[in-house]
Design an enzyme around this catalytic site. Structure first.
Site, PDB file in Angstrom:
ATOM      1  N   MET A   1      65.696  24.730  77.631  1.00  0.00           N
ATOM      2  CA  MET A   1      65.679  26.193  77.651  1.00  0.00           C
ATOM      3  C   MET A   1      64.748  26.654  78.754  1.00  0.00           C
ATOM      4  O   MET A   1      63.655  26.104  78.941  1.00  0.00           O
ATOM      5  CB  MET A   1      65.309  26.781  76.303  1.00  0.00           C
TER       6      MET A   1
ATOM      7  N   ARG B   1      60.173  26.422  67.057  1.00  0.00           N
ATOM      8  CA  ARG B   1      58.853  26.684  66.475  1.00  0.00           C
ATOM      9  C   ARG B   1      58.596  25.784  65.268  1.00  0.00           C
ATOM     10  O   ARG B   1      57.503  25.236  65.120  1.00  0.00           O
ATOM     11  CB  ARG B   1      58.721  28.165  66.116  1.00  0.00           C
TER      12      ARG B   1
ATOM     13  N   TYR C   1      52.796  26.082  73.671  1.00  0.00           N
ATOM     14  CA  TYR C   1      54.209  26.380  73.959  1.00  0.00           C
ATOM     15  C   TYR C   1      54.979  26.825  72.715  1.00  0.00           C
ATOM     16  O   TYR C   1      54.520  26.693  71.598  1.00  0.00           O
ATOM     17  CB  TYR C   1      54.892  25.255  74.703  1.00  0.00           C
ATOM     18  N   GLU C   2      56.151  27.407  72.989  1.00  0.00           N
ATOM     19  CA  GLU C   2      56.982  28.067  71.965  1.00  0.00           C
ATOM     20  C   GLU C   2      56.238  29.207  71.276  1.00  0.00           C
ATOM     21  O   GLU C   2      56.438  29.490  70.104  1.00  0.00           O
ATOM     22  CB  GLU C   2      57.486  27.053  70.923  1.00  0.00           C
ATOM     23  N   GLY C   3      55.420  29.913  72.045  1.00  0.00           N
ATOM     24  CA  GLY C   3      54.616  31.005  71.514  1.00  0.00           C
ATOM     25  C   GLY C   3      53.274  30.481  71.080  1.00  0.00           C
ATOM     26  O   GLY C   3      53.183  29.660  70.166  1.00  0.00           O
TER      27      GLY C   3
END
Length: 571
Positions: free
Chosen positions: A161, A294, A426-428
């Site tokens: 992604m 997540r 990462y991923e927020g």
């Protein structure tokens, strides 16, 4: 490094802690019997022990490299990927119509946990593909599904992604990559993306990029972003990887850890892509992939914590230093025993939270009920943040258990800490997860939070009434839950979102601590005179009390954060 797959722990949690039996009783997952799940976890565990774990150190010592425009992966990774692909582990939760196993997310989460313990750098590759599979299943056209899903789930092709740009990190709406219609149903994608995990490699025939870009005249911000599927090689008439697309790897990042995972800067120069989902609907489609990721990243934290714990425990059992009434290795010393027991207790708590989230996702999938959806959404940021925090803390404690040898790379203790460090980012970032929890996930007025707290208190009350040997533990969990309820009501009452955000991280941590106490109490109920109860007593007595200070912090508002000016901070 040696690794032992904790299959028995997963099965215990399924049976006694997170209610996996509810999943197995649904029509959608009727095939997920205890016998089937045991066989699957055993086989996956064997692969992790025998194939992936031996790749942990070589990947760190011999990183992926970019040579003449081609990314070469670490020694042994090709064989490791082949084992993952041929075992069907990429498509473990995928739709059987396209070649997936169709198993519950709770089972996929356990497998990802084991793969993360044994070799996190390589595990990132199937995790990225799994997220892309879910996004395509929910948002792609039938034609795209029929072509791409079987190849992604078989491991012939892999997925990525592409969100981040140099000027657009957490603020995704600031991206400038553009997409222009080519008049034949495809689009020309132009722009640069950074931090692309497994953005290029030599393990598979094709790499399929999900890329966020903006169409001409699109609204500003996130409302004007669309999602495109951009393969490295364009499929030919037979659906095979054909001619090269107009994209390239500019460079690979030189990272603190995860050396075996190639993290690429990707350049798209009019690359051909296909839209996934509606025009300007890219964020909704991408969030499907990100929510999957997540939970997956939280599970990575748990997996690394397990690996670091096993590594530290083995060292402590072998290392002789000083004397104790309890033995001759350092594992007998009180402080080392404290560290080891804390590590084990936190791994269990974080793993249980992740699997509870996965069970909620499975029940949402099987029933379509809104309450399961809300539960899964609420538990996702907690799973991600707490799992990765615990991964970092346990890995750091593992270094301490090793003493001076923990600072020496040959023991492998430092690698766990270096590899897991990025998972809180990462991923927020975990701060963003916490803000999501106190804002979007509280938009129901705290209803889902309240339901979870009701369940915790109800169980504690039952234990107090029926199991006197555990009554003191149940009372501690009940009292902590009441404190958390009061803090939740305070959070919901704050109209200024900055006051919520100021205490968001300690609030999430406190919620996770209470959930951990609840799940440890569940384990003690199933084993009231055994080691599960002993571990629960340690957690509830020594770790759960952290919630008290955390909740004071969570309810302090934002005033003191801004009492110092930026000049004061710099003075």
């Amino acid at each position: 490094m040696p690794y032992r797959a904790p299959v028995a722990d997963f099965e215990f949690i399924y049976k006694h802690v997170v209610g996996f039996d509810h999943v197995a009783r649904t029509e959608r997952f009727a095939d997920a019997s205890s016998e089937t799940v045991h066989a699957i976890l055993t086989e996956a565990g064997k692969m992790c022990e025998e194939v992936l774990a031996p790749l942990q150190r070589p990947g760190d010592l011999h990183p992926a490299v970019l040579e003449n425009g081609v990314v070469r992966t670490s020694p042994g990774y090709a064989e490791g990927w082949r084992a993952i692909a041929e075992g069907g582990w990429v498509g473990i939760a995928g739709d059987p119509e396209y070649g997936g196993m169709g198993l519950p997310m709770a089972v996929a989460t356990a497998v990802n946990d084991m793969m993360s313990s044994s070799c996190l750098s390589l595990q990132l590759a199937p995790l990225m593909s799994q997220g892309q599979v879910e996004a395509l299943e929910h948002h792609a056209s039938d034609a795209i599904k029929e072509l791409y899903l079987p190849k992604l789930m078989s491991g012939e092709w892999t997925g990525t992604m592409n969100l981040t740009e140099p000027q657009a990190g957490s603020d995704v709406g600031a991206l400038t990559s553009k997409a222009e219609a080519r008049g034949d149903g495809t689009y020309a994608i132009t722009g640069q993306k950074i931090y692309i995990s497994w953005g290029d490699h030599d393990l598979a025939e094709n790499i399929c990029h999900l890329v966020l870009a903006r169409l001409p005249g699109a609204p500003e911000g996130t409302k004007g972003i669309s999602l495109f599927l951009v393969p490295k090689r364009l499929p030919d008439d037979n659906g095979n990887a054909g001619v090269a697309n107009s994209l390239k790897v500019v460079s690979l990042e030189h990272k603190m850890g995860l050396h075996g995972s190639p993290t690429a800067v990707m350049q798209y120069d009019g690359a051909i892509g296909w839209m996934v989902g509606p025009e300007n609907g890219g964020m909704a489609a991408m969030f499907t992939m990100m929510n999957n990721a997540r939970l997956g990243v939280g599970t990575q934290g748990v997996g690394v914590a397990e690996g670091a714990y096993q590594n530290a425990l083995q060292y402590a059992l072998d290392r002789k230093q000083g004397r104790s009434y309890h033995g001759y290795t350092i594992a007998a010393h009180a402080d080392v025993r404290r560290m080891l027991t804390s590590m084990k207790a936190d791994v269990f708590a974080a793993r249980s939270i992740a699997l509870a989230c996965a069970v909620a996702i499975d029940m949402e999938t099987a029933t379509g009920e809104a309450e399961w959806s809300a539960r899964a959404a609420f538990l996702t940021p907690i799973s991600k943040a707490f799992g990765t925090d615990i991964g970092n803390e346990v890995a750091n404690t593992g270094i301490q258990v090793h003493g001076g040898m923990g600072f020496i790379e040959e023991t492998g203790a430092a690698q766990y800490a270096r590899d897991v460090r990025v998972t809180t980012i990462y991923e927020g970032t975990n701060g963003i997860q916490a803000m999501d929890l106190v804002a979007r996930k509280m938009s129901d007025g705290g209803e889902m939070a309240g339901k979870l707290l009701d369940e915790i208190e109800e169980q504690a009350e039952q234990v107090r009434a029926r199991m006197p040997e555990l009554a003191d533990l149940a009372e501690s969990v009940w009292q902590a839950t009441e404190s958390l309820r009061e803090a939740t009501e305070w959070i919901v009452a704050q109209e200024d979102v900055t006051d919520r955000f100021a205490g968001a991280v300690p609030y999430l941590r406190a919620f996770a601590r209470v959930l951990g106490g609840h799940f440890h109490l569940s384990a003690a109920m199933a084993d009231p005179k055994g080691p599960r109860a002993a571990l629960a007593r340690f957690y509830i007595t020594r770790l759960l009390p952290e919630h008290s200070g955390l909740l004071v912090h969570a309810q302090s508002g934002s005033g003191d954060l801004y009492a110092l000016s930026l000049d004061d901070l710099a003075a």
